[in-house]
Design a protein around this motif. Structure first.
Motif, PDB file in Angstrom:
ATOM      1  N   ARG A   1       0.832  -1.212   0.000  1.00  7.17           N
ATOM      2  CA  ARG A   1       0.000   0.000   0.000  1.00  7.17           C
ATOM      3  C   ARG A   1       0.861   1.253   0.000  1.00  7.17           C
ATOM      4  O   ARG A   1       0.591   2.216  -0.735  1.00  7.17           O
ATOM      5  N   PHE A   2       1.911   1.249   0.818  1.00  3.97           N
ATOM      6  CA  PHE A   2       2.809   2.402   0.898  1.00  3.97           C
ATOM      7  C   PHE A   2       3.503   2.639  -0.441  1.00  3.97           C
ATOM      8  O   PHE A   2       3.586   3.779  -0.925  1.00  3.97           O
ATOM      9  N   LEU A   3       4.000   1.575  -1.070  1.00  4.76           N
ATOM     10  CA  LEU A   3       4.663   1.721  -2.373  1.00  4.76           C
ATOM     11  C   LEU A   3       3.682   2.250  -3.420  1.00  4.76           C
ATOM     12  O   LEU A   3       4.047   3.074  -4.274  1.00  4.76           O
ATOM     13  N   ASN A   4       2.443   1.785  -3.359  1.00  4.65           N
ATOM     14  CA  ASN A   4       1.425   2.268  -4.294  1.00  4.65           C
ATOM     15  C   ASN A   4       1.182   3.762  -4.102  1.00  4.65           C
ATOM     16  O   ASN A   4       1.089   4.525  -5.077  1.00  4.65           O
ATOM     17  N   TYR A   5       1.088   4.208  -2.858  1.00  5.35           N
ATOM     18  CA  TYR A   5       0.903   5.640  -2.598  1.00  5.35           C
ATOM     19  C   TYR A   5       2.113   6.441  -3.084  1.00  5.35           C
ATOM     20  O   TYR A   5       1.964   7.572  -3.577  1.00  5.35           O
ATOM     21  N   CYS A   6       3.307   5.889  -2.962  1.00  8.33           N
ATOM     22  CA  CYS A   6       4.497   6.584  -3.470  1.00  8.33           C
ATOM     23  C   CYS A   6       4.424   6.744  -4.986  1.00  8.33           C
ATOM     24  O   CYS A   6       4.741   7.820  -5.528  1.00  8.33           O
ATOM     25  N   VAL A   7       4.029   5.680  -5.690  1.00  7.32           N
ATOM     26  CA  VAL A   7       3.892   5.764  -7.146  1.00  7.32           C
ATOM     27  C   VAL A   7       2.836   6.803  -7.504  1.00  7.32           C
ATOM     28  O   VAL A   7       3.019   7.609  -8.426  1.00  7.32           O
ATOM     29  N   LYS A   8       1.718   6.804  -6.779  1.00  5.47           N
ATOM     30  CA  LYS A   8       0.669   7.798  -7.038  1.00  5.47           C
ATOM     31  C   LYS A   8       1.186   9.210  -6.780  1.00  5.47           C
ATOM     32  O   LYS A   8       0.829  10.166  -7.497  1.00  5.47           O
ATOM     33  N   GLY A   9       2.020   9.368  -5.760  1.00  6.93           N
ATOM     34  CA  GLY A   9       2.604  10.675  -5.490  1.00  6.93           C
ATOM     35  C   GLY A   9       3.480  11.153  -6.631  1.00  6.93           C
ATOM     36  O   GLY A   9       3.413  12.322  -7.038  1.00  6.93           O
ATOM     37  N   HIS A  10       4.303  10.256  -7.163  1.00 12.61           N
ATOM     38  CA  HIS A  10       5.146  10.620  -8.305  1.00 12.61           C
ATOM     39  C   HIS A  10       4.296  10.904  -9.544  1.00 12.61           C
ATOM     40  O   HIS A  10       4.668  11.759 -10.366  1.00 12.61           O
ATOM     41  N   TYR A  11       3.178  10.210  -9.683  1.00  9.83           N
ATOM     42  CA  TYR A  11       2.287  10.421 -10.827  1.00  9.83           C
ATOM     43  C   TYR A  11       1.667  11.815 -10.765  1.00  9.83           C
ATOM     44  O   TYR A  11       1.701  12.572 -11.745  1.00  9.83           O
ATOM     45  N   SER A  12       1.095  12.184  -9.603  1.00 10.07           N
ATOM     46  CA  SER A  12       0.424  13.479  -9.487  1.00 10.07           C
ATOM     47  C   SER A  12       1.413  14.636  -9.448  1.00 10.07           C
ATOM     48  O   SER A  12       1.100  15.745  -9.890  1.00 10.07           O
ATOM     49  N   SER A  13       2.621  14.402  -8.954  1.00 10.28           N
ATOM     50  CA  SER A  13       3.620  15.479  -8.881  1.00 10.28           C
ATOM     51  C   SER A  13       4.225  15.786 -10.239  1.00 10.28           C
ATOM     52  O   SER A  13       4.848  16.835 -10.426  1.00 10.28           O
ATOM     53  N   GLY A  14       4.079  14.882 -11.185  1.00 11.26           N
ATOM     54  CA  GLY A  14       4.593  15.106 -12.535  1.00 11.26           C
ATOM     55  C   GLY A  14       5.909  14.428 -12.835  1.00 11.26           C
ATOM     56  O   GLY A  14       6.396  14.494 -13.972  1.00 11.26           O
ATOM     57  N   LEU A  15       6.524  13.758 -11.838  1.00 14.46           N
ATOM     58  CA  LEU A  15       7.812  13.127 -12.086  1.00 14.46           C
ATOM     59  C   LEU A  15       7.709  12.048 -13.162  1.00 14.46           C
ATOM     60  O   LEU A  15       8.568  11.959 -14.051  1.00 14.46           O
ATOM     61  N   ILE A  16       6.663  11.233 -13.092  1.00 12.79           N
ATOM     62  CA  ILE A  16       6.525  10.150 -14.073  1.00 12.79           C
ATOM     63  C   ILE A  16       6.354  10.725 -15.474  1.00 12.79           C
ATOM     64  O   ILE A  16       6.899  10.204 -16.452  1.00 12.79           O
ATOM     65  N   GLY A  17       5.626  11.836 -15.591  1.00 10.73           N
ATOM     66  CA  GLY A  17       5.493  12.487 -16.887  1.00 10.73           C
ATOM     67  C   GLY A  17       6.823  13.001 -17.400  1.00 10.73           C
ATOM     68  O   GLY A  17       7.125  12.887 -18.593  1.00 10.73           O
ATOM     69  N   LEU A  18       7.635  13.552 -16.502  1.00 15.77           N
ATOM     70  CA  LEU A  18       8.959  14.041 -16.897  1.00 15.77           C
ATOM     71  C   LEU A  18       9.857  12.907 -17.370  1.00 15.77           C
ATOM     72  O   LEU A  18      10.629  13.054 -18.321  1.00 15.77           O
ATOM     73  N   LEU A  19       9.757  11.756 -16.700  1.00 16.80           N
ATOM     74  CA  LEU A  19      10.575  10.605 -17.097  1.00 16.80           C
ATOM     75  C   LEU A  19      10.219  10.112 -18.494  1.00 16.80           C
ATOM     76  O   LEU A  19      11.048   9.501 -19.172  1.00 16.80           O
ATOM     77  N   ALA A  20       8.974  10.379 -18.913  1.00 18.06           N
ATOM     78  CA  ALA A  20       8.529   9.913 -20.231  1.00 18.06           C
ATOM     79  C   ALA A  20       8.854  10.903 -21.334  1.00 18.06           C
ATOM     80  O   ALA A  20       8.737  10.570 -22.518  1.00 18.06           O
ATOM     81  N   ASP A  21       9.238  12.138 -20.982  1.00 16.18           N
ATOM     82  CA  ASP A  21       9.549  13.151 -21.994  1.00 16.18           C
ATOM     83  C   ASP A  21      10.669  12.675 -22.908  1.00 16.18           C
ATOM     84  O   ASP A  21      11.670  12.113 -22.461  1.00 16.18           O
ATOM     85  N   GLY A  22      10.463  12.923 -24.214  1.00 18.13           N
ATOM     86  CA  GLY A  22      11.491  12.552 -25.184  1.00 18.13           C
ATOM     87  C   GLY A  22      11.313  11.174 -25.763  1.00 18.13           C
ATOM     88  O   GLY A  22      11.934  10.836 -26.761  1.00 18.13           O
ATOM     89  N   ALA A  23      10.452  10.354 -25.145  1.00 21.95           N
ATOM     90  CA  ALA A  23      10.235   9.005 -25.664  1.00 21.95           C
ATOM     91  C   ALA A  23       9.366   9.063 -26.915  1.00 21.95           C
ATOM     92  O   ALA A  23       8.465   9.893 -27.029  1.00 21.95           O
ATOM     93  N   THR A  24       9.653   8.197 -27.875  1.00 22.98           N
ATOM     94  CA  THR A  24       8.848   8.145 -29.098  1.00 22.98           C
ATOM     95  C   THR A  24       7.404   7.830 -28.761  1.00 22.98           C
ATOM     96  O   THR A  24       6.476   8.470 -29.263  1.00 22.98           O
ATOM     97  N   ILE A  25       7.193   6.842 -27.904  1.00 25.14           N
ATOM     98  CA  ILE A  25       5.875   6.508 -27.385  1.00 25.14           C
ATOM     99  C   ILE A  25       5.931   6.750 -25.882  1.00 25.14           C
ATOM    100  O   ILE A  25       6.623   6.020 -25.163  1.00 25.14           O
ATOM    101  N   PRO A  26       5.245   7.792 -25.371  1.00 26.21           N
ATOM    102  CA  PRO A  26       5.329   8.103 -23.946  1.00 26.21           C
ATOM    103  C   PRO A  26       4.979   6.900 -23.083  1.00 26.21           C
ATOM    104  O   PRO A  26       4.025   6.169 -23.367  1.00 26.21           O
ATOM    105  N   GLY A  27       5.760   6.688 -22.048  1.00 27.74           N
ATOM    106  CA  GLY A  27       5.499   5.571 -21.161  1.00 27.74           C
ATOM    107  C   GLY A  27       6.495   5.529 -20.026  1.00 27.74           C
ATOM    108  O   GLY A  27       7.508   6.247 -20.030  1.00 27.74           O
ATOM    109  N   LEU A  28       6.196   4.705 -19.044  1.00 27.59           N
ATOM    110  CA  LEU A  28       7.095   4.495 -17.907  1.00 27.59           C
ATOM    111  C   LEU A  28       7.701   3.108 -18.059  1.00 27.59           C
ATOM    112  O   LEU A  28       7.069   2.104 -17.743  1.00 27.59           O
ATOM    113  N   SER A  29       8.915   3.049 -18.556  1.00 22.83           N
ATOM    114  CA  SER A  29       9.562   1.750 -18.747  1.00 22.83           C
ATOM    115  C   SER A  29       9.819   1.109 -17.397  1.00 22.83           C
ATOM    116  O   SER A  29       9.911   1.784 -16.362  1.00 22.83           O
ATOM    117  N   SER A  30       9.995  -0.198 -17.397  1.00 20.07           N
ATOM    118  CA  SER A  30      10.266  -0.889 -16.139  1.00 20.07           C
ATOM    119  C   SER A  30      11.602  -0.439 -15.549  1.00 20.07           C
ATOM    120  O   SER A  30      11.763  -0.365 -14.331  1.00 20.07           O
TER     121      SER A  30
END
Length: 403
Positions: free
Chosen positions: A310-339
């Protein structure tokens, strides 16, 4: 023959007339420099450039048939490729549309406000489903059949009164819906803020997700059986992981017993969308899912004995809403969060007991917010239903309006 079965009965001073007597098909050739219009279910009729800006999407540009486009005049009604879902759109603009659309020119017997509501009413849309021809990209109206469709025709003054009444009533309903949307946005923002504050925004040492859990991608979809040792099993796909829940359906692929063990889903796992629309969304499994697997566009995060899912899930959600995950996807041909990028997400480094305490707290807080969001959704559904029912009742004469 006039197709009138969709109208139960109409007031004594109304007429029921064939559509051809009120609308003719406009076939005028457009001027080359006329504004290219896009009729849409959500936004009405807009210049194509404005539609693309608002919708954030591209449309198919009509280049080969640019010299054969149809003219549209103010007040015309347009049947677009989704009219079977949303009715006909009235244009307040002069311009042009492709030959794929049917343009209807109203007669002087038509008061535009009344027919604008009629042609977006639920009962009218249901009837349109019987008058459509299948096309590659959607459905368009068969004018020959539409012309025989029976339409209610109140006196012109009654049409005007009905339009004014519906303008007022729908304005009130739309204003309430807008207020609920503002409240919905505020609650979602509050939810994200609380999650971020209690997880990724905490001061202290950090670790990486790869040091907290086993992280793996699912199996590439296999729709054809290749061996007698394979079994058809349900699987989680990217679309299954929605912002607030898992939406399960009967999607299946073939897996061997070994693959079923490899791609199993257990209580405590966290599932993250790897690619496509909604990449970075996540969900926590509160129970085992025997007999289910997951596809390769989903990342499974399986916590080790020192970390709470549950804690790890909330951390991922925090990174999602804060925009970090979006930043990590910048520049990718197909936007996504690689493993690989998921493995390196920063996670607050703390004891299991502290993780569980925070998760318990967030479960309680987000649970209250989610209950309020559910109530808002219910209220919005009631208002939308009320709006649709009111329009149908008034434009068909079932409900009388004050003069």
């Amino acid at each position: 023959m006039i197709l009138t079965e969709w109208l139960d009965e109409i007031p004594d001073d109304w007429a029921c007339v064939p559509a051809w007597s009120l609308f003719s098909e406009r076939a005028d050739k457009a001027e080359p420099d006329a504004v290219h219009l896009t009729p849409s279910q959500a936004y009405g009729v807009l210049p194509q450039t404005e539609y693309m800006e608002i919708a954030g999407s591209r449309v198919v540009l009509n280049l080969t048939g640019a010299d054969k486009m149809k003219a549209v005049y103010e007040g015309d009604f347009i049947s677009h490729l989704r009219s079977f879902q949303g009715g006909l759109e009235q244009s307040s603009l002069r311009g042009k549309v492709s030959q794929a659309y049917t343009v209807l020119r109203p007669s002087p017997l038509v008061q535009s406000g009344y027919f604008r509501y009629l042609m977006k009413s639920r009962i009218f849309i249901e009837q349109l489903n019987n008058l459509t021809d299948q096309l590659r990209d959607g459905q368009t109206i068969n004018y020959a059949r539409f012309a025989r469709m029976g339409l209610p025709l109140p006196p012109l003054e009654s049409q005007r009164i009905i339009a004014q009444y519906l303008d007022h009533e729908t304005y009130e309903i739309d204003a309430m819906l807008a207020k609920l949307d503002v409240l919905n946005e505020a609650l979602n923002s509050r939810r994200a803020s609380v999650v971020e504050r209690e997880t990724i925004a905490r001061s202290g040492s950090l670790t990486r997700l790869k040091f907290c859990a086993d992280i793996s991608l699912g199996k590439t979809f296999q729709g054809v059986r290749k061996s007698d040792h394979e079994t058809s099993v349900n699987y989680i796909r990217a679309a299954s992981i929605q912002p607030s829940c898992l939406e399960l359906d009967d999607q299946r692929m073939w897996m061997t017993r070994e693959e079923q063990r490899k791609y199993d889903l257990r209580k405590g796992d966290v599932l993250v969308v790897e690619g496509g629309a909604g990449f970075g969304r996540s969900a926590h499994l509160a129970q085992d899912m025997p007999g289910w697997g997951f596809q390769n566009h989903v990342i499974r995060v399986r916590p080790d004995q020192h970390h709470d899912g549950r804690f790890l899930n909330y951390c991922v959600k925090g990174h999602y809403s804060s925009g970090l995950i979006g930043l990590l996807a910048d520049g990718a041909t197909i936007p996504g969060l690689s493993s690989d990028k998921a493995k390196n997400l920063p996670i607050p480094d703390m004891s299991l007991e502290e993780q569980q305490r925070i998760a318990d707290h967030l479960d309680e807080v987000t649970g209250r917010i989610d209950a309020m969001l559910a109530t808002i959704d219910e209220l919005k559904a009631l208002l939308v239903e009320r709006r649709a029912a009111l329009i149908t009742d008034v434009v068909t004469g079932r409900k009388k309006v004050p003069a």
